[in-house]
Design a protein around this motif. Structure first.
Motif, PDB file in Angstrom:
ATOM      1  N   MET A   1      89.413   4.916  24.909  1.00 11.53           N
ATOM      2  CA  MET A   1      90.055   5.326  26.156  1.00 11.53           C
ATOM      3  C   MET A   1      89.910   6.826  26.383  1.00 11.53           C
ATOM      4  O   MET A   1      89.654   7.256  27.496  1.00 11.53           O
ATOM      5  CB  MET A   1      91.528   4.969  26.101  1.00 11.53           C
ATOM      6  CG  MET A   1      92.219   5.212  27.408  1.00 11.53           C
ATOM      7  SD  MET A   1      93.498   3.992  27.685  1.00 11.53           S
ATOM      8  CE  MET A   1      94.840   5.072  28.143  1.00 11.53           C
ATOM      9  N   ALA A   2      89.976   7.578  25.286  1.00 13.57           N
ATOM     10  CA  ALA A   2      89.817   9.023  25.438  1.00 13.57           C
ATOM     11  C   ALA A   2      88.430   9.347  26.001  1.00 13.57           C
ATOM     12  O   ALA A   2      88.263  10.318  26.733  1.00 13.57           O
ATOM     13  CB  ALA A   2      89.991   9.705  24.092  1.00 13.57           C
ATOM     14  N   LEU A   3      87.458   8.490  25.676  1.00 15.49           N
ATOM     15  CA  LEU A   3      86.105   8.734  26.165  1.00 15.49           C
ATOM     16  C   LEU A   3      85.985   8.423  27.654  1.00 15.49           C
ATOM     17  O   LEU A   3      85.207   9.041  28.359  1.00 15.49           O
ATOM     18  CB  LEU A   3      85.118   7.840  25.404  1.00 15.49           C
ATOM     19  CG  LEU A   3      85.072   8.022  23.894  1.00 15.49           C
ATOM     20  CD1 LEU A   3      84.099   7.037  23.270  1.00 15.49           C
ATOM     21  CD2 LEU A   3      84.653   9.447  23.543  1.00 15.49           C
TER      22      LEU A   3
ATOM     23  N   ARG B  52      76.770  10.893  28.931  1.00 12.81           N
ATOM     24  CA  ARG B  52      77.266  12.114  28.282  1.00 12.81           C
ATOM     25  C   ARG B  52      77.072  12.103  26.771  1.00 12.81           C
ATOM     26  O   ARG B  52      77.397  13.078  26.095  1.00 12.81           O
ATOM     27  CB  ARG B  52      78.761  12.279  28.577  1.00 12.81           C
ATOM     28  CG  ARG B  52      79.038  12.552  30.037  1.00 12.81           C
ATOM     29  CD  ARG B  52      80.524  12.508  30.315  1.00 12.81           C
ATOM     30  NE  ARG B  52      80.779  12.876  31.706  1.00 12.81           N
ATOM     31  CZ  ARG B  52      81.949  13.204  32.197  1.00 12.81           C
ATOM     32  NH1 ARG B  52      83.018  13.223  31.417  1.00 12.81           N
ATOM     33  NH2 ARG B  52      82.091  13.511  33.456  1.00 12.81           N
ATOM     34  N   GLY B  53      76.605  10.979  26.253  1.00 12.42           N
ATOM     35  CA  GLY B  53      76.399  10.890  24.817  1.00 12.42           C
ATOM     36  C   GLY B  53      77.656  10.565  24.042  1.00 12.42           C
ATOM     37  O   GLY B  53      77.668  10.630  22.814  1.00 12.42           O
ATOM     38  N   ASN B  54      78.712  10.200  24.723  1.00 14.20           N
ATOM     39  CA  ASN B  54      79.951   9.833  24.040  1.00 14.20           C
ATOM     40  C   ASN B  54      79.956   8.370  23.593  1.00 14.20           C
ATOM     41  O   ASN B  54      80.751   7.977  22.750  1.00 14.20           O
ATOM     42  CB  ASN B  54      81.152  10.060  24.969  1.00 14.20           C
ATOM     43  CG  ASN B  54      81.357  11.530  25.282  1.00 14.20           C
ATOM     44  OD1 ASN B  54      81.075  12.389  24.450  1.00 14.20           O
ATOM     45  ND2 ASN B  54      81.824  11.821  26.482  1.00 14.20           N
ATOM     46  N   ILE B  55      79.119   7.571  24.225  1.00 12.28           N
ATOM     47  CA  ILE B  55      78.977   6.158  23.871  1.00 12.28           C
ATOM     48  C   ILE B  55      77.484   5.927  23.632  1.00 12.28           C
ATOM     49  O   ILE B  55      76.647   6.420  24.402  1.00 12.28           O
ATOM     50  CB  ILE B  55      79.482   5.256  25.027  1.00 12.28           C
ATOM     51  CG1 ILE B  55      80.978   5.496  25.299  1.00 12.28           C
ATOM     52  CG2 ILE B  55      79.210   3.783  24.726  1.00 12.28           C
ATOM     53  CD1 ILE B  55      81.513   4.781  26.543  1.00 12.28           C
ATOM     54  N   ASP B  56      77.161   5.193  22.569  1.00 13.49           N
ATOM     55  CA  ASP B  56      75.745   4.941  22.278  1.00 13.49           C
ATOM     56  C   ASP B  56      75.084   4.202  23.439  1.00 13.49           C
ATOM     57  O   ASP B  56      75.639   3.224  23.965  1.00 13.49           O
ATOM     58  CB  ASP B  56      75.612   4.089  20.997  1.00 13.49           C
ATOM     59  CG  ASP B  56      75.939   4.879  19.741  1.00 13.49           C
ATOM     60  OD1 ASP B  56      75.948   6.126  19.817  1.00 13.49           O
ATOM     61  OD2 ASP B  56      76.193   4.248  18.696  1.00 13.49           O
ATOM     62  N   TYR B  57      73.899   4.653  23.802  1.00 11.51           N
ATOM     63  CA  TYR B  57      73.164   3.975  24.871  1.00 11.51           C
ATOM     64  C   TYR B  57      72.798   2.565  24.426  1.00 11.51           C
ATOM     65  O   TYR B  57      72.325   2.360  23.315  1.00 11.51           O
ATOM     66  CB  TYR B  57      71.893   4.754  25.231  1.00 11.51           C
ATOM     67  CG  TYR B  57      71.058   4.040  26.266  1.00 11.51           C
ATOM     68  CD1 TYR B  57      71.441   4.017  27.598  1.00 11.51           C
ATOM     69  CD2 TYR B  57      69.899   3.346  25.897  1.00 11.51           C
ATOM     70  CE1 TYR B  57      70.705   3.332  28.549  1.00 11.51           C
ATOM     71  CE2 TYR B  57      69.149   2.660  26.843  1.00 11.51           C
ATOM     72  CZ  TYR B  57      69.554   2.655  28.175  1.00 11.51           C
ATOM     73  OH  TYR B  57      68.822   1.969  29.108  1.00 11.51           O
ATOM     74  N   ASP B  58      73.044   1.612  25.303  1.00  9.94           N
ATOM     75  CA  ASP B  58      72.715   0.210  25.045  1.00  9.94           C
ATOM     76  C   ASP B  58      72.143  -0.333  26.351  1.00  9.94           C
ATOM     77  O   ASP B  58      72.856  -0.439  27.364  1.00  9.94           O
ATOM     78  CB  ASP B  58      73.997  -0.538  24.652  1.00  9.94           C
ATOM     79  CG  ASP B  58      73.775  -2.028  24.426  1.00  9.94           C
ATOM     80  OD1 ASP B  58      73.215  -2.704  25.317  1.00  9.94           O
ATOM     81  OD2 ASP B  58      74.179  -2.525  23.359  1.00  9.94           O
ATOM     82  N   ALA B  59      70.864  -0.669  26.328  1.00  6.84           N
ATOM     83  CA  ALA B  59      70.168  -1.030  27.573  1.00  6.84           C
ATOM     84  C   ALA B  59      70.807  -2.255  28.237  1.00  6.84           C
ATOM     85  O   ALA B  59      70.982  -2.290  29.463  1.00  6.84           O
ATOM     86  CB  ALA B  59      68.695  -1.298  27.289  1.00  6.84           C
ATOM     87  N   GLU B  60      71.167  -3.238  27.424  1.00  4.49           N
ATOM     88  CA  GLU B  60      71.715  -4.469  27.998  1.00  4.49           C
ATOM     89  C   GLU B  60      73.078  -4.211  28.638  1.00  4.49           C
ATOM     90  O   GLU B  60      73.353  -4.654  29.764  1.00  4.49           O
ATOM     91  CB  GLU B  60      71.835  -5.534  26.901  1.00  4.49           C
ATOM     92  CG  GLU B  60      72.140  -6.919  27.422  1.00  4.49           C
ATOM     93  CD  GLU B  60      72.235  -7.957  26.295  1.00  4.49           C
ATOM     94  OE1 GLU B  60      72.759  -9.053  26.561  1.00  4.49           O
ATOM     95  OE2 GLU B  60      71.814  -7.650  25.154  1.00  4.49           O
ATOM     96  N   ALA B  61      73.920  -3.475  27.922  1.00  3.17           N
ATOM     97  CA  ALA B  61      75.254  -3.180  28.455  1.00  3.17           C
ATOM     98  C   ALA B  61      75.162  -2.281  29.691  1.00  3.17           C
ATOM     99  O   ALA B  61      75.923  -2.449  30.654  1.00  3.17           O
ATOM    100  CB  ALA B  61      76.116  -2.510  27.382  1.00  3.17           C
ATOM    101  N   ALA B  62      74.224  -1.343  29.668  1.00  2.00           N
ATOM    102  CA  ALA B  62      74.047  -0.449  30.817  1.00  2.00           C
ATOM    103  C   ALA B  62      73.583  -1.243  32.035  1.00  2.00           C
ATOM    104  O   ALA B  62      74.070  -1.032  33.156  1.00  2.00           O
ATOM    105  CB  ALA B  62      73.044   0.652  30.482  1.00  2.00           C
ATOM    106  N   THR B  63      72.666  -2.152  31.813  1.00  2.00           N
ATOM    107  CA  THR B  63      72.167  -2.975  32.919  1.00  2.00           C
ATOM    108  C   THR B  63      73.281  -3.832  33.501  1.00  2.00           C
ATOM    109  O   THR B  63      73.408  -3.958  34.735  1.00  2.00           O
ATOM    110  CB  THR B  63      71.005  -3.865  32.434  1.00  2.00           C
ATOM    111  OG1 THR B  63      69.936  -3.021  32.003  1.00  2.00           O
ATOM    112  CG2 THR B  63      70.516  -4.787  33.537  1.00  2.00           C
TER     113      THR B  63
END
Lengths: 154, 154
Positions: A1-3, B52-63
């Motif tokens: 949540m902070a993120l 922002r780099g706070n959450i790991d990039y995940d192509a499926e979740a991003a899509t």
């Protein structure tokens, strides 16, 4: 949540502020799924009103609301249901722990709803009888999930 | 509202109950549009975190999140904005009266958002750089409307 919160407030979440301090205490996933339900209700309210004869039937408005329902039902909702957001854990939700013990059934029920709203979207503009006939299965699909997975009303 | 509430509570609106009595005092159209904004925020939160780099990039979740945004932006939203639901009239909204004085511009801005989310939906799965590049115009589209038509934060 902070993120998530800083981004929310910077870009798109200021609407949350207007709903007052209480809203900020609600788990964000719970808030998202309740918002989704509110949008179902917003569109079902119009269609149900037409079906009951309380609102004049309007083919264009019925089609738009039904298309909204179909689009909402087709959204990816996987992030609404993190572990630990059940009604035994959080005050602000009626989502029973049984959801997390029966994921395949929940997914099956969500597919039933998606199919029913898809039919509704093609039928709702075809007259009041067609609207009524195709709205019934949508209500049944809503009810099937609520009956098994939501804290009862009483 | 009298027409809509019974149906809401019977079929799909019981989630409202869980949010407490306060929620029932909010104009239903305001509640619907705020719910829509919450769902924007739910999906933007993930994508912004990745950008922002706070959450790991995940192509499926991003899509999936980007497709949600595009579907939400494409919803028919005409019933969110009845006359008399502006910030001069209702406590629970930050929607400035200027909205109702500039409908063509509001529609134009909503089309800009829809186009930007459409691009994002096709780009978000193509890597972090593609996500970042296509998320920017979405944020700008959000901001353009908020700047002109929402009560400022301060």
């Amino acid at each position: 949540m902070a993120l998530i919160r800083p981004f929310l407030f910077g870009l798109a979440g200021a609407a949350l502020v207007a709903t007052g301090a209480l809203a900020q205490d609600i788990n964000p996933a719970v808030k998202a799924r309740q918002s989704h339900m509110t949008l179902y209700g917003h569109n079902l309210g119009l269609l149900g009103g037409m079906a009951r004869g309380n609102i004049d039937y309007d083919a264009e408005a019925a089609t738009a609301a039904a298309a909204n329902l179909a689009a909402l039902a087709a959204l990816d909702q996987s992030r609404y249901w993190p572990e630990g957001t059940d009604s035994d854990t959080l005050m602000e939700t009626r989502a029973l722990p049984a959801i997390w013990e029966n994921i395949p059934d929940v997914i099956e029920k969500s597919r039933t709803l998606a199919a029913a709203t898809g039919t509704l979207a093609t039928e709702a503009g075809g007259g009041l009888d067609a609207l009524r006939a195709s709205l019934g299965p949508v209500g049944e699909a809503c009810g099937a999930c609520h009956e098994d997975y939501r804290v009862p009303n009483d």
